[in-house]
Write a protein that holds these residues in place. Structure first.
Motif, PDB file in Angstrom:
ATOM      1  N   CYS A 375       0.828  -1.211   0.000  1.00 16.48           N
ATOM      2  CA  CYS A 375       0.000   0.000   0.000  1.00 16.48           C
ATOM      3  C   CYS A 375       0.864   1.263   0.000  1.00 16.48           C
ATOM      4  O   CYS A 375       0.547   2.244  -0.680  1.00 16.48           O
ATOM      5  CB  CYS A 375      -0.914  -0.009   1.224  1.00 16.48           C
ATOM      6  N   TYR A 376       1.961   1.226   0.717  1.00 13.56           N
ATOM      7  CA  TYR A 376       2.824   2.411   0.802  1.00 13.56           C
ATOM      8  C   TYR A 376       3.699   2.567  -0.435  1.00 13.56           C
ATOM      9  O   TYR A 376       3.896   3.688  -0.935  1.00 13.56           O
ATOM     10  CB  TYR A 376       3.711   2.330   2.044  1.00 13.56           C
ATOM     11  N   ALA A 377       4.206   1.432  -0.968  1.00  9.36           N
ATOM     12  CA  ALA A 377       5.167   1.498  -2.068  1.00  9.36           C
ATOM     13  C   ALA A 377       4.512   1.678  -3.432  1.00  9.36           C
ATOM     14  O   ALA A 377       5.145   2.197  -4.362  1.00  9.36           O
ATOM     15  CB  ALA A 377       6.022   0.226  -2.074  1.00  9.36           C
ATOM     16  N   SER A 378       3.244   1.273  -3.561  1.00  8.30           N
ATOM     17  CA  SER A 378       2.566   1.371  -4.866  1.00  8.30           C
ATOM     18  C   SER A 378       2.218   2.819  -5.197  1.00  8.30           C
ATOM     19  O   SER A 378       1.878   3.599  -4.296  1.00  8.30           O
ATOM     20  CB  SER A 378       1.291   0.531  -4.866  1.00  8.30           C
ATOM     21  N   PRO A 379       2.285   3.186  -6.474  1.00 11.30           N
ATOM     22  CA  PRO A 379       1.869   4.541  -6.873  1.00 11.30           C
ATOM     23  C   PRO A 379       0.404   4.776  -6.498  1.00 11.30           C
ATOM     24  O   PRO A 379      -0.419   3.847  -6.552  1.00 11.30           O
ATOM     25  CB  PRO A 379       2.053   4.539  -8.389  1.00 11.30           C
ATOM     26  N   HIS A 380       0.081   5.989  -6.115  1.00  9.69           N
ATOM     27  CA  HIS A 380      -1.286   6.281  -5.704  1.00  9.69           C
ATOM     28  C   HIS A 380      -2.274   6.099  -6.846  1.00  9.69           C
ATOM     29  O   HIS A 380      -3.468   5.861  -6.617  1.00  9.69           O
ATOM     30  CB  HIS A 380      -1.368   7.711  -5.176  1.00  9.69           C
ATOM     31  N   SER A 381      -1.779   6.160  -8.068  1.00  9.96           N
ATOM     32  CA  SER A 381      -2.647   5.987  -9.239  1.00  9.96           C
ATOM     33  C   SER A 381      -3.017   4.530  -9.467  1.00  9.96           C
ATOM     34  O   SER A 381      -3.961   4.229 -10.204  1.00  9.96           O
ATOM     35  CB  SER A 381      -1.950   6.541 -10.482  1.00  9.96           C
ATOM     36  N   ASN A 382      -2.287   3.595  -8.841  1.00  7.01           N
ATOM     37  CA  ASN A 382      -2.563   2.165  -8.993  1.00  7.01           C
ATOM     38  C   ASN A 382      -3.627   1.763  -7.962  1.00  7.01           C
ATOM     39  O   ASN A 382      -3.322   1.254  -6.880  1.00  7.01           O
ATOM     40  CB  ASN A 382      -1.279   1.359  -8.786  1.00  7.01           C
ATOM     41  N   THR A 383      -4.878   2.001  -8.320  1.00  5.68           N
ATOM     42  CA  THR A 383      -5.990   1.790  -7.389  1.00  5.68           C
ATOM     43  C   THR A 383      -6.087   0.342  -6.924  1.00  5.68           C
ATOM     44  O   THR A 383      -6.327   0.061  -5.740  1.00  5.68           O
ATOM     45  CB  THR A 383      -7.318   2.215  -8.029  1.00  5.68           C
ATOM     46  N   ALA A 384      -5.899  -0.606  -7.852  1.00  2.00           N
ATOM     47  CA  ALA A 384      -6.027  -2.024  -7.501  1.00  2.00           C
ATOM     48  C   ALA A 384      -5.008  -2.422  -6.434  1.00  2.00           C
ATOM     49  O   ALA A 384      -5.339  -3.073  -5.432  1.00  2.00           O
ATOM     50  CB  ALA A 384      -5.854  -2.886  -8.745  1.00  2.00           C
ATOM     51  N   ALA A 385      -3.736  -2.013  -6.639  1.00  2.00           N
ATOM     52  CA  ALA A 385      -2.693  -2.361  -5.669  1.00  2.00           C
ATOM     53  C   ALA A 385      -2.957  -1.694  -4.324  1.00  2.00           C
ATOM     54  O   ALA A 385      -2.750  -2.304  -3.262  1.00  2.00           O
ATOM     55  CB  ALA A 385      -1.324  -1.940  -6.208  1.00  2.00           C
ATOM     56  N   GLN A 386      -3.430  -0.459  -4.340  1.00  2.00           N
ATOM     57  CA  GLN A 386      -3.738   0.249  -3.101  1.00  2.00           C
ATOM     58  C   GLN A 386      -4.826  -0.468  -2.312  1.00  2.00           C
ATOM     59  O   GLN A 386      -4.720  -0.643  -1.093  1.00  2.00           O
ATOM     60  CB  GLN A 386      -4.175   1.683  -3.418  1.00  2.00           C
ATOM     61  N   LEU A 387      -5.871  -0.908  -3.015  1.00  2.00           N
ATOM     62  CA  LEU A 387      -6.974  -1.592  -2.335  1.00  2.00           C
ATOM     63  C   LEU A 387      -6.553  -2.956  -1.802  1.00  2.00           C
ATOM     64  O   LEU A 387      -6.897  -3.341  -0.680  1.00  2.00           O
ATOM     65  CB  LEU A 387      -8.168  -1.743  -3.283  1.00  2.00           C
ATOM     66  N   VAL A 388      -5.793  -3.711  -2.615  1.00  2.00           N
ATOM     67  CA  VAL A 388      -5.329  -5.027  -2.168  1.00  2.00           C
ATOM     68  C   VAL A 388      -4.445  -4.881  -0.934  1.00  2.00           C
ATOM     69  O   VAL A 388      -4.585  -5.612   0.054  1.00  2.00           O
ATOM     70  CB  VAL A 388      -4.564  -5.746  -3.294  1.00  2.00           C
ATOM     71  N   GLY A 389      -3.521  -3.915  -0.975  1.00  2.00           N
ATOM     72  CA  GLY A 389      -2.659  -3.680   0.178  1.00  2.00           C
ATOM     73  C   GLY A 389      -3.452  -3.292   1.415  1.00  2.00           C
ATOM     74  O   GLY A 389      -3.191  -3.778   2.527  1.00  2.00           O
ATOM     75  N   LEU A 390      -4.450  -2.410   1.237  1.00  2.00           N
ATOM     76  CA  LEU A 390      -5.284  -1.973   2.353  1.00  2.00           C
ATOM     77  C   LEU A 390      -6.064  -3.133   2.955  1.00  2.00           C
ATOM     78  O   LEU A 390      -6.130  -3.293   4.185  1.00  2.00           O
ATOM     79  CB  LEU A 390      -6.254  -0.879   1.885  1.00  2.00           C
ATOM     80  N   TYR A 391      -6.632  -3.976   2.108  1.00  2.00           N
ATOM     81  CA  TYR A 391      -7.398  -5.118   2.610  1.00  2.00           C
ATOM     82  C   TYR A 391      -6.500  -6.131   3.324  1.00  2.00           C
ATOM     83  O   TYR A 391      -6.895  -6.716   4.346  1.00  2.00           O
ATOM     84  CB  TYR A 391      -8.140  -5.801   1.462  1.00  2.00           C
ATOM     85  N   PHE A 392      -5.293  -6.342   2.802  1.00  2.00           N
ATOM     86  CA  PHE A 392      -4.358  -7.256   3.461  1.00  2.00           C
ATOM     87  C   PHE A 392      -3.988  -6.770   4.860  1.00  2.00           C
ATOM     88  O   PHE A 392      -3.730  -7.573   5.759  1.00  2.00           O
ATOM     89  CB  PHE A 392      -3.086  -7.414   2.619  1.00  2.00           C
ATOM     90  N   MET A 393      -3.963  -5.462   5.044  1.00  2.00           N
ATOM     91  CA  MET A 393      -3.576  -4.904   6.343  1.00  2.00           C
ATOM     92  C   MET A 393      -4.547  -5.307   7.442  1.00  2.00           C
ATOM     93  O   MET A 393      -4.193  -5.322   8.630  1.00  2.00           O
ATOM     94  CB  MET A 393      -3.481  -3.380   6.250  1.00  2.00           C
ATOM     95  N   TYR A 394      -5.775  -5.659   7.077  1.00  2.00           N
ATOM     96  CA  TYR A 394      -6.776  -6.015   8.077  1.00  2.00           C
ATOM     97  C   TYR A 394      -6.601  -7.439   8.607  1.00  2.00           C
ATOM     98  O   TYR A 394      -7.334  -7.863   9.508  1.00  2.00           O
ATOM     99  CB  TYR A 394      -8.184  -5.821   7.516  1.00  2.00           C
ATOM    100  N   PHE A 395      -5.630  -8.175   8.090  1.00  2.00           N
ATOM    101  CA  PHE A 395      -5.303  -9.481   8.660  1.00  2.00           C
ATOM    102  C   PHE A 395      -4.700  -9.331  10.055  1.00  2.00           C
ATOM    103  O   PHE A 395      -4.554 -10.320  10.773  1.00  2.00           O
ATOM    104  CB  PHE A 395      -4.322 -10.231   7.748  1.00  2.00           C
ATOM    105  N   TYR A 396      -4.301  -8.110  10.425  1.00  2.00           N
ATOM    106  CA  TYR A 396      -3.700  -7.884  11.739  1.00  2.00           C
ATOM    107  C   TYR A 396      -4.617  -8.338  12.878  1.00  2.00           C
ATOM    108  O   TYR A 396      -4.162  -8.726  13.957  1.00  2.00           O
ATOM    109  CB  TYR A 396      -3.373  -6.395  11.940  1.00  2.00           C
ATOM    110  N   PHE A 397      -5.927  -8.298  12.630  1.00  2.00           N
ATOM    111  CA  PHE A 397      -6.884  -8.563  13.700  1.00  2.00           C
ATOM    112  C   PHE A 397      -6.777 -10.002  14.204  1.00  2.00           C
ATOM    113  O   PHE A 397      -7.077 -10.285  15.370  1.00  2.00           O
ATOM    114  CB  PHE A 397      -8.295  -8.275  13.197  1.00  2.00           C
TER     115      PHE A 397
END
Length: 521
Positions: A375-397
């Motif tokens: 999520c941090y390393a992907s370009p902000h224009s790459n919406t798919a990578a941003q969303l995948v990274g964001l969703y993966f972050m919720y595995f922390y729970f």
């Protein structure tokens, strides 16, 4: 003469029997004064009913699952919805309507946890000293009222005051629900039950209510409709819980007396205590002399840095990708599904992979770590990578719930449990406060500080989970060594035995003071 001697002998026997009976009664009263409520309940009902069949036992456990777990889940979830609603309200105009500037929005996220920090110890005392179910339901009722009152606010100060009060009463929920799971289920049953109670349903409910609020028109701002819906649903539910939610198997309305006896005997095998309203300061002292308490505080502090940041800024991050307000609220719903499924999966593994819970928590943290980097390393224009990274972050729970289940399994003594759960909440609040503050409004949409803090937090949690394993392993080794060297330990200091239950299992004794208590790793 012989007859006289015989009579005298009988009289002496009667006197002796009477003296023994009186002594036994005195011993029983002394035992009951130091035992927890479960021991007294078993003493009063011993031999009253026939044992249950194996099929009846399974039926009672299933009934408890189908009734208690949904009650705890919805109560805990509505408290979490209050937190997530702030982020959704922001994309529906809350910041503009309240004239928020600078870091004021971040402080609205932080101040709830500040309220929890201050309310943690009094609420912890209430959970232990009074009826747990009533304390949880009352706290739920009060935070629902504070949620509704936010609709009447017109500036930062008003909302901040109400969110502080929400945090003050809400801090009873996580410790209270954790305590409830520990007194209804065996150690190996608690991980996946805990996962269900704390399932990440808040994003799903919040997304649905937010979408519903958006169709009500514009007579009042949409964000106020959100708080009206959330507060009304939560308040109605809390009134029902005031009547129905039990404190322990002893007073569960959905069980008859015979079933309650079975559940109490069954859970007593955990040796962690079932129910007691006596506050014991020696157990509080042991809590703060136990190194594991501080490891769990540090773990909770670190794991809740992403929790605080994501709960407050997730909706804003999604909206910054180019989605509308309604789309952003709907795009937040998968986060709840992902967090819940990952938690159920990893806790299922933890329950079946004997003494590997710390390792399970470690493994579960790899996925959100990868997600945060993507999520941090992907370009902000790459919406798919941003969303995948964001969703993966919720595995922390998943790691958070697995470690909660370890505390449930490894803490004995009702007062010590309450103190340890409160100490855990100290870490929870501290991490959440830091998490909301690391996301700076002037760093949008990259949020460099926020993502770096999350990456560091995940790595720290991995280290703390391994340290917790090492400490428990060492303590177990020490206990086994003492038992091997102690002669006749099986015959020593037997105080109370009820239908085969040892005194350690039914008296309110801490884990360190129980010779046969071994820690789950």
């Amino acid at each position: 003469m012989n007859r006289s001697n015989s009579t005298g002998s009988k009289e002496e026997e009667v006197v002796e029997v009477q003296s023994i009976t009186v002594q036994d009664q005195q011993n029983l009263e002394a035992i009951k004064s130091q035992a927890d409520d479960a021991a007294n309940f078993l003493i009063d009902t011993e031999g009253k009913y026939e044992p249950l069949t194996a099929e009846e036992e399974k039926k009672i456990i299933r009934k408890t699952d189908w009734i208690l777990l949904p009650c705890l889940f919805f109560t805990a979830t509505m408290g979490a919805v209050d937190k997530v609603s702030l982020g959704t309200s922001a994309i529906f105009g809350l910041e503009t309507d309240l004239d928020l500037v600078g870091q004021q929005y971040s402080w609205l996220g932080s101040i709830l946890f500040i309220g929890s920090l201050i309310g943690m110890w009094p609420m912890s005392f209430f959970v232990q000293r009074f009826r747990t179910g009533k304390v949880i339901a009352t706290a739920s009722c009060m935070w629902s009222i504070f949620t509704l009152l936010q609709c009447a606010c017109h500036n930062f100060a008003g909302v901040a005051a109400l969110r502080f009060l929400m945090g003050f009463v809400e801090c009873a929920i996580v410790p209270g629900c954790s305590l409830m799971v520990s007194v209804f289920y065996l150690k190996h049953e608690s991980p996946h039950r805990t996962a269900l109670v704390f399932a990440f349903g808040s994003s799903i409910i919040n997304g649905g209510l937010s979408s519903l609020a958006s169709v009500f028109g514009d007579k009042i701002p949409t964000w106020k409709y959100i708080y009206i819906l959330v507060g009304s649903v939560s308040f109605t539910w809390s009134l029902f819980m005031l009547y129905y939610l039990p404190d322990s198997p002893i007073n569960a309305k959905f069980l008859n007396e015979r079933e309650r006896i079975f559940m109490v005997k069954r859970v007593a095998a955990n040796s962690t205590g079932v129910s007691s309203n006596i506050w014991k300061w020696d157990q509080v002292r042991e809590c703060f002399l136990d190194i594991r308490t501080y490891l769990i505080i540090l773990f909770n502090f670190a794991i809740n840095i992403p929790n605080g940041g994501l709960s407050t800024f997730s909706s804003i991050i999604v909206k910054n990708l180019g989605f509308s307000s309604v789309q952003s609220s709907l795009m937040g719903m998968p986060t709840g599904v992902i967090a819940t499924l990952s938690t159920v999966g990893f806790t299922w593994l933890a329950a079946r992979w004997t003494n590997r819970r710390c390792l399970t928590a470690f493994i579960s943290l790899i996925i959100p770590l990868i997600g945060s980097v993507v999520c941090y390393a992907s370009p902000h224009s790459n919406t798919a990578a941003q969303l995948v990274g964001l969703y993966f972050m919720y595995f922390y729970f998943a790691s958070y719930v697995v470690m909660i289940s370890l505390v449930q399994s490894n803490t004995a003594g009702l007062t010590k449990k309450s103190a340890v759960y409160s100490a855990n909440y100290l870490g929870y609040c501290g991490g959440a406060i830091l998490g909301t503050q690391t996301f700076k409004s002037d760093q949008a949409p990259k949020y460099t500080g926020g993502f770096i803090s999350i990456i560091v937090a995940y790595c720290a949690c991995m280290a703390f989970s391994l340290a917790y394993w090492a400490i428990c392993f060492t303590m177990n080794k020490s206990k086994r060594s003492l038992l091997e060297n102690e002669k006749n330990f099986s015959d020593s200091e037997g105080i109370l035995h009820i239908d085969g239950l040892e005194d350690e299992a039914i008296l309110d004794i801490t884990d360190k003071n129980q010779k046969h208590f071994f820690y789950t790793t």
